[in-house]
Scaffold this active site. Structure first.
Site, PDB file in Angstrom:
ATOM      1  N   LYS A   1       0.840  -1.212   0.000  1.00  0.00           N
ATOM      2  CA  LYS A   1       0.000   0.000   0.000  1.00  0.00           C
ATOM      3  C   LYS A   1       0.870   1.256   0.000  1.00  0.00           C
ATOM      4  O   LYS A   1       0.604   2.211  -0.729  1.00  0.00           O
ATOM      5  CB  LYS A   1      -0.944  -0.019   1.212  1.00  0.00           C
ATOM      6  CG  LYS A   1      -2.050  -1.068   1.069  1.00  0.00           C
ATOM      7  CD  LYS A   1      -2.818  -1.310   2.355  1.00  0.00           C
ATOM      8  CE  LYS A   1      -3.768  -2.496   2.192  1.00  0.00           C
ATOM      9  NZ  LYS A   1      -4.439  -2.883   3.444  1.00  0.00           N
TER      10      LYS A   1
ATOM     11  N   GLN B   1      -4.507  -1.575   9.921  1.00  0.00           N
ATOM     12  CA  GLN B   1      -4.414  -2.887   9.278  1.00  0.00           C
ATOM     13  C   GLN B   1      -4.967  -3.979  10.214  1.00  0.00           C
ATOM     14  O   GLN B   1      -4.541  -4.107  11.358  1.00  0.00           O
ATOM     15  CB  GLN B   1      -2.948  -3.181   8.906  1.00  0.00           C
ATOM     16  CG  GLN B   1      -2.730  -4.469   8.141  1.00  0.00           C
ATOM     17  CD  GLN B   1      -3.336  -4.460   6.730  1.00  0.00           C
ATOM     18  OE1 GLN B   1      -3.290  -3.449   6.028  1.00  0.00           O
ATOM     19  NE2 GLN B   1      -3.910  -5.575   6.328  1.00  0.00           N
TER      20      GLN B   1
ATOM     21  N   ASP C   1     -10.800   2.783   4.499  1.00  0.00           N
ATOM     22  CA  ASP C   1     -11.078   1.346   4.376  1.00  0.00           C
ATOM     23  C   ASP C   1     -12.587   1.083   4.312  1.00  0.00           C
ATOM     24  O   ASP C   1     -13.019  -0.013   3.971  1.00  0.00           O
ATOM     25  CB  ASP C   1     -10.500   0.585   5.578  1.00  0.00           C
ATOM     26  CG  ASP C   1      -9.239  -0.209   5.219  1.00  0.00           C
ATOM     27  OD1 ASP C   1      -9.028  -0.460   4.018  1.00  0.00           O
ATOM     28  OD2 ASP C   1      -8.494  -0.568   6.146  1.00  0.00           O
TER      29      ASP C   1
END
Ligand code: NAD
Length: 299
Positions: free
Chosen positions: A62, A106, A129
């Site tokens: 990412k 994450q 997200d």
């Protein structure tokens, strides 16, 4: 574009690398235009707790993708024994930091950290997200929001290849909050891609093969390598393989290979289109995260 011919169809590979490159070059152009007009570069931050190998790889990819499109990026990497209060403190700082447009925490988090509490603390306007309940609700109601990156990536891939979805039966295998559940919601929405009749199957589903044999589109997101086999699909189905599992393979330098949830050989002999693993859904997930970050930066 890759194209492999099976016995029945001119079977199409839904190429996530090529499609994500198209999206990333569009994003880069927008970033260049923003910078030229005197605005600052979009900035994505990632919070990584612990040293889970797969998470390290995903976050690394990412950050690299941010560089490729001209975003700023920050990695906040903390040891696995961090306390819940400390994680919430980092989240509060990121919420307050005007230089950060969007950030991700994450997953999975270590078991002593309450994942829901962390997700709820994220400012929904920075939740690139798309996991915050407010954004999940907005997605369900088809209101503007950040769509969760993996389902959003799949939607963009289906759109790129002009896969027909209206009136089709889509069977999603898996009901996780980050893939299966949002995928089902997106595929039934009154839009394109969408307008499917959706079945969500999960670990308690009894007649899975009966269901998959009726499916025009299958999204396999259960995390069981090569679970979906040729005998489970009907001719001409469209197959999206979300699964990524590391399998020990002594012949590889890394010592492992990546396997999807679909048995490629038997399924590709019958389907009309399929995503490969790797090179299918994975790169699209990252491109979608970048799209969300750009959207957050534009406000
Ligand atoms: P998860 O473990 O949270 O959820 C798995 C789901 O599959 C559950 O809802 C469970 O009920 C269902 N399931 C398990 N066994 C089943 C069975 N035999 N029949 C039917 N349903 C069954 O997993 P997840 O986070 O949704 O991820 C799924 C897979 O996708 C994993 O391999 C993961 O690594 C991969 N993944 C890939 C990407 C990407 O970018 N490509 C992103 C996220 C997840």
């Amino acid at each position: 574009m890759l194209s492999i011919t099976n016995m029945l169809f001119n079977m199409q590979i839904l190429d996530g690398i090529a499609t994500s490159n198209v999206i990333k070059s569009r994003i880069k152009q927008e970033v260049d235009a923003l910078v030229q007009s005197g605005k600052r570069r979009p900035h994505l931050a990632a919070v990584l707790i612990g040293d889970n190998g797969a998470s390290l790889t995903y976050v690394g990819a990412k950050v690299k993708a941010c560089e490729a499109v001209g975003f700023e990026s920050s990695l906040i990497h903390k040891p696995a024994d961090i306390t819940q209060e400390e994680v919430l403190g980092i989240v509060a700082q990121l919420n307050a930091d005007d230089r950060i447009d969007g950030y991700i925490v994450q997953l999975p988090l270590p078991s002593h950290i309450n994942e829901t509490a962390v997700l709820l603390a994220i400012d929904p306007r920075k939740d690139v997200d798309g996991f915050h309940p407010e954004n999940v609700g907005r997605m369900a109601l088809n209101l503007p929001t950040f769509l969760p990156a993996t389902p959003y990536g799949i939607i963009q891939l289906l759109e790129h290849y002009k896969i027909e979805t209206s009136g089709k039966h889509c069977v999603v295998i898996g009901r996780s909050n980050i893939v299966g559940l949002p995928m089902g919601i997106l595929m039934q929405r009154n839009t394109y891609p969408g307008n499917c009749t959706v079945t969500i199957a999960h670990s308690k589903t009894r007649n899975l093969k009966e269901l998959t044999l009726q499916a025009d589109i299958i999204v396999a997101a259960l995390g069981r390598p090569e679970f979906v086999t040729g005998d489970m699909i009907k001719d001409g189905a469209v197959i999206v393989d979300v699964g990524i599992t590391r399998i020990v393979d002594e012949t590889k330098k890394s010592g492992f290979r990546l396997a999807g949830d679909v048995h490629f050989e038997s399924v590709s002999a019958k389907c009309s289109a399929i995503t490969p693993v790797p090179g299918g859904v994975g790169p699209m997930t990252i491109a979608s995260l970048l799209m969300n970050t750009l959207q957050a930066a534009k406000g």
